[in-house]
Design an enzyme around this catalytic site. Structure first.
Site, mmCIF file in Angstrom:
data_model
loop_
_atom_site.group_PDB
_atom_site.id
_atom_site.type_symbol
_atom_site.label_atom_id
_atom_site.label_comp_id
_atom_site.label_asym_id
_atom_site.label_seq_id
_atom_site.Cartn_x
_atom_site.Cartn_y
_atom_site.Cartn_z
ATOM 1 N N ARG A 241 45.988 53.383 36.444
ATOM 2 C CA ARG A 241 45.123 53.637 37.603
ATOM 3 C C ARG A 241 45.875 54.362 38.710
ATOM 4 N NH1 ARG A 241 43.432 48.665 35.765
ATOM 5 N NH2 ARG A 241 44.863 47.626 37.162
ATOM 6 N N GLU B 161 54.079 37.751 36.006
ATOM 7 C CA GLU B 161 53.797 36.319 36.178
ATOM 8 C C GLU B 161 54.205 35.558 34.907
ATOM 9 O OE1 GLU B 161 49.828 35.874 37.490
ATOM 10 O OE2 GLU B 161 50.088 33.738 37.924
#
Ligand code: AMP
Length: 171
Positions: A59, A96
């Protein structure tokens, strides 16, 4: 920034439970809103003599390319491993859960080249921090780091200390 923010859609539990995904496609499909978002981001860098915009797959390409065009700058793609055809350097950074790797062409930034790093969302800052390491390794001069969206509560900015971090929309 309310006018731009209304085109960002929250998708709960995507791509996994507990994540609220910021979907920018409602902005992308609207010519006027997309144009305004790019203009507002470019405004911040007017007169800053950017040579290249380093864009992060995928993106980041969508936002970085029109930003580069507007600033009269070139585009340097940062991609997932195995996508760039010439000699690369790599960075591996923490997510994460687990790690991720990104690559850049070794000859894409001339030493001292004035670079803007662009991506869609600043979350934990791990991705941007990794990309900055790549640019530093190539001895590019980092003029700034630009995001359409910043998730302030994740404190990604703390990983980008000493940089001019700009985001159009903050949550
Ligand atoms: P981070 O490395 O944690 O700052 O994550 C940044 C990258 O993950 C960006 O390239 C984003 O495209 C993507 N990302 C992370 N969190 C979100 C979110 N909540 N919504 C949309 N994209 C996200």
């Amino acid at each position: 920034m309310q006018d731009i923010q209304q085109f960002i859609r929250d998708i709960p539990d995507f791509p996994k439970p507990g994540i609220v995904f910021k979907d920018i496609t409602p902005l992308l499909i609207n010519g006027k809103a997309f144009h305004r978002a790019i203009d507002l981001m470019a405004e911040h860098y007017q007169g800053k003599k950017i040579d290249q915009v380093v864009c992060v797959e995928a993106r980041g390409f969508i936002l970085g390319a029109p930003l580069a065009y507007k600033l009269g700058a070139g585009i340097v793609p940062v991609r997932k491993p195995g996508k760039l055809p010439h000699e690369t350097i790599q960075t591996t950074y923490e997510l994460e859960y687990g790690t991720d790797t990104l690559e850049i062409h070794k000859d894409s930034i001339p030493a001292g080249g004035r670079v803007l790093v662009a991506d869609d969302v600043l979350a934990t800052g791990g991705t941007a921090e990794g990309v900055l390491k790549l640019v530093e390794q190539l001895r590019g001069e980092i003029v700034g780091v630009a995001f359409l969206i910043e998730l302030g509560f994740l404190k990604g900015r703390d990983k980008l200390k000493g940089q001019d971090v700009f985001s159009l929309i903050k949550y």
